[in-house]
Design an enzyme around this catalytic site. Structure first.
Site, PDB file in Angstrom:
ATOM      1  N   ASP A 184       0.851  -1.188   0.000  1.00 38.29           N
ATOM      2  CA  ASP A 184       0.000   0.000   0.000  1.00 38.29           C
ATOM      3  C   ASP A 184       0.883   1.232   0.000  1.00 38.29           C
ATOM      4  O   ASP A 184       1.791   1.359   0.837  1.00 38.29           O
ATOM      5  CB  ASP A 184      -0.919   0.018   1.227  1.00 38.29           C
ATOM      6  N   GLU A 276      -2.072  -1.600  -5.742  1.00 39.29           N
ATOM      7  CA  GLU A 276      -3.284  -0.955  -6.235  1.00 39.29           C
ATOM      8  C   GLU A 276      -3.054  -0.382  -7.635  1.00 39.29           C
ATOM      9  O   GLU A 276      -1.982   0.137  -7.936  1.00 39.29           O
ATOM     10  CB  GLU A 276      -3.708   0.170  -5.289  1.00 39.29           C
ATOM     11  N   CYS A 343     -12.384  -3.601   6.815  1.00 37.87           N
ATOM     12  CA  CYS A 343     -11.724  -4.347   7.895  1.00 37.87           C
ATOM     13  C   CYS A 343     -11.238  -5.675   7.329  1.00 37.87           C
ATOM     14  O   CYS A 343     -12.004  -6.438   6.741  1.00 37.87           O
ATOM     15  CB  CYS A 343     -12.681  -4.577   9.055  1.00 37.87           C
ATOM     16  N   CYS A 346     -13.152  -8.861   9.491  1.00 39.98           N
ATOM     17  CA  CYS A 346     -14.570  -9.170   9.311  1.00 39.98           C
ATOM     18  C   CYS A 346     -15.131  -8.698   7.979  1.00 39.98           C
ATOM     19  O   CYS A 346     -16.261  -9.050   7.626  1.00 39.98           O
ATOM     20  CB  CYS A 346     -15.391  -8.562  10.460  1.00 39.98           C
ATOM     21  N   CYS A 362     -11.994  -1.050  13.555  1.00 41.17           N
ATOM     22  CA  CYS A 362     -13.260  -1.474  12.972  1.00 41.17           C
ATOM     23  C   CYS A 362     -14.399  -1.201  13.955  1.00 41.17           C
ATOM     24  O   CYS A 362     -14.331  -1.578  15.137  1.00 41.17           O
ATOM     25  CB  CYS A 362     -13.203  -2.956  12.606  1.00 41.17           C
ATOM     26  N   CYS A 365     -16.250  -5.123  14.573  1.00 44.80           N
ATOM     27  CA  CYS A 365     -15.625  -6.187  15.371  1.00 44.80           C
ATOM     28  C   CYS A 365     -14.571  -5.673  16.326  1.00 44.80           C
ATOM     29  O   CYS A 365     -14.058  -6.441  17.148  1.00 44.80           O
ATOM     30  CB  CYS A 365     -15.014  -7.246  14.452  1.00 44.80           C
ATOM     31  N   ASP A 372      -2.484   1.689   7.085  1.00 49.60           N
ATOM     32  CA  ASP A 372      -1.855   1.303   5.824  1.00 49.60           C
ATOM     33  C   ASP A 372      -1.577  -0.191   5.766  1.00 49.60           C
ATOM     34  O   ASP A 372      -1.674  -0.806   4.702  1.00 49.60           O
ATOM     35  CB  ASP A 372      -0.557   2.087   5.627  1.00 49.60           C
TER      36      ASP A 372
END
Length: 417
Positions: A184, A276, A343, A346, A362, A365, A372
């Site tokens: 990332d 990405e 997340c 989850c 998150c 959860c 990052d």
């Protein structure tokens, strides 16, 4: 495979003067050829390289200064123009202005015309057509057969880049075929990986920031004075721009050094890299808009553009592809949508999950991680699914099973940011 070797030239004053004249000739040939192509396009016609090369040979009779530069160099300029017009379109190719163009010229290999020799521990020489032997700083051996040489001028110095065929081939299989990692790119931390590595570096030092601001203000004053008096660029203005270019060159070198070091480590240790698919050119475009439709949050967008360009996202991706050729690493580009808001544990997607630039918590959860690193793990999961290498499913959380597989390396807890 083809690799590049860049050395600092040490031409004599006469050789430097010849290189400067040849660079100006190449710029004139480029602009004239581009103007000719655009005129043909206006009339619905098309001009190709073969016809332009023939007309340039005829023009040398009327304009003897064209014969001063090597013919191969001028032909290579027309080849580059032809390739740019085919790839980008004739109307999208830029003119080469004196103040916003880096002088450069390419010498193809001809028998007994382009030779490289080593004279001492740190001294070598290269033989260029119509220029003779030119010395350069021997920082490393070329390591193969020289295919071409490109001479350029940057930061007040002449450089030569040798295109070398080293005889190596891309491995069919990586040495660590079971290893994979997600990457990332960020603005606070340049590179974060799914295994928890955070790589960053300060490319611009505090003293350089002050020096650049001083030089930029001085250059702006000199430019205003030149325009108000309708005068030519003064020697002091040229010296100011040269000092400013040397500072920028140091920053570019640090950024390139960082990119090559990090990408070398990533490609050496991993057979698959997930990144990405980011259109950096569009991401860094101005948000000022037009007079009819002015942009919003222009200052914030300008700050984001500077941060992205400072971290060198595009240069990092180019270095990644370059290193992957040597190790056989596979690079998978994934859709970047919601990777920073999802997340990893989850799969819950919410803007509130990201509390700040560094903290991810998150709201469903309670999973907490570096923002990052969490995004890098989502990128890895998407890359694995794209290649059919998805691992086992994670355990159910609150009656919901995540649609993303776990990373191939165990996650380790990170310190509180």
């Amino acid at each position: 495979m083809l690799i590049g070797r860049r050395y600092r030239l040490a031409p004599t004053p006469a050789q430097a003067e010849s290189l400067e004249r040849w660079a100006g000739t190449c710029r004139s040939v480029w602009n004239t050829g581009l103007h000719q192509r655009r005129e043909y396009r206006r009339r619905g016609g098309w001009m190709n390289y073969v016809e332009q090369a023939r007309q340039m040979a005829e023009a040398k009779v009327e304009f003897p200064w064209l014969s001063e530069a090597p013919s191969d160099v001028l032909q290579q300029t027309l080849m580059d123009l032809d390739r740019s017009c085919r790839d980008q379109g004739t109307w999208s190719v830029w003119w080469r202005g004196r103040s916003r163009w880096t002088p450069s010229m390419r010498f193809p290999v001809r028998p007994r015309s382009l030779l490289v020799q080593r004279l001492g521990r740190k001294v070598g020489q290269v033989k260029l057509p119509k220029l003779g032997w030119v010395r350069f700083r021997w920082s490393r051996p070329p390591g193969g057969v020289v295919r071409s040489a490109t001479v350029s001028y940057s930061a007040g110095r002449w450089w030569v880049s040798l295109l070398v065929e080293d005889g190596q081939a891309t491995p069919e299989r990586h040495a660590r075929s079971e290893k994979a990692v997600g990457i990332d790119r960020g603005v606070k931390v340049a590179v974060a990986t799914s295994n928890g590595m955070l790589a960053d570096r300060k490319f611009v030092r505090a003293g350089e920031e002050r020096r650049m601001l001083t030089l930029q203000r001085r250059a702006a004053r000199q430019e205003r004075h030149r325009r108000s008096h309708a005068a030519k660029t003064s020697n002091r203005a040229r010296a100011t721009r040269q000092r400013l270019s040397r500072v920028w060159a140091k920053i570019r070198n640090r950024r390139a050094d960082f990119a090559h070091q990090v990408t070398h480590e990533l490609c050496r240790d991993n057979a698959l890299l997930g990144i990405e698919k980011l259109p950096v050119k569009n991401l860094t475009s101005s948000a000022s808009g037009t007079v009819e439709k002015p942009g919003r949050t222009v200052k914030q967008k300008a700050g984001l553009n500077r941060a992205i360009l400072d971290k060198g996202w595009h240069a990092f991706e180019l270095a990644l592809h370059n290193q992957a050729r040597k190790t056989g690493t596979t690079i998978v580009k994934v859709n970047p949508a919601y990777t920073s808001q999802t997340c990893y544990v989850c799969g819950h997607i919410a803007r509130d999950n990201r509390e700040s630039q560094a903290v991810f918590r998150c709201v469903a959860c309670g999973h907490q991680d570096h923002a990052d690193v969490n995004a890098a793990r989502n990128i890895l999961a998407r890359a694995l699914r794209a290649t059919g290498r998805d691992g086992p499913r994670p355990p159910a959380i609150n009656g919901r099973i995540s649609h993303q597989g776990p990373p191939l390396v165990p996650r380790q807890p990170l310190p509180e940011p």
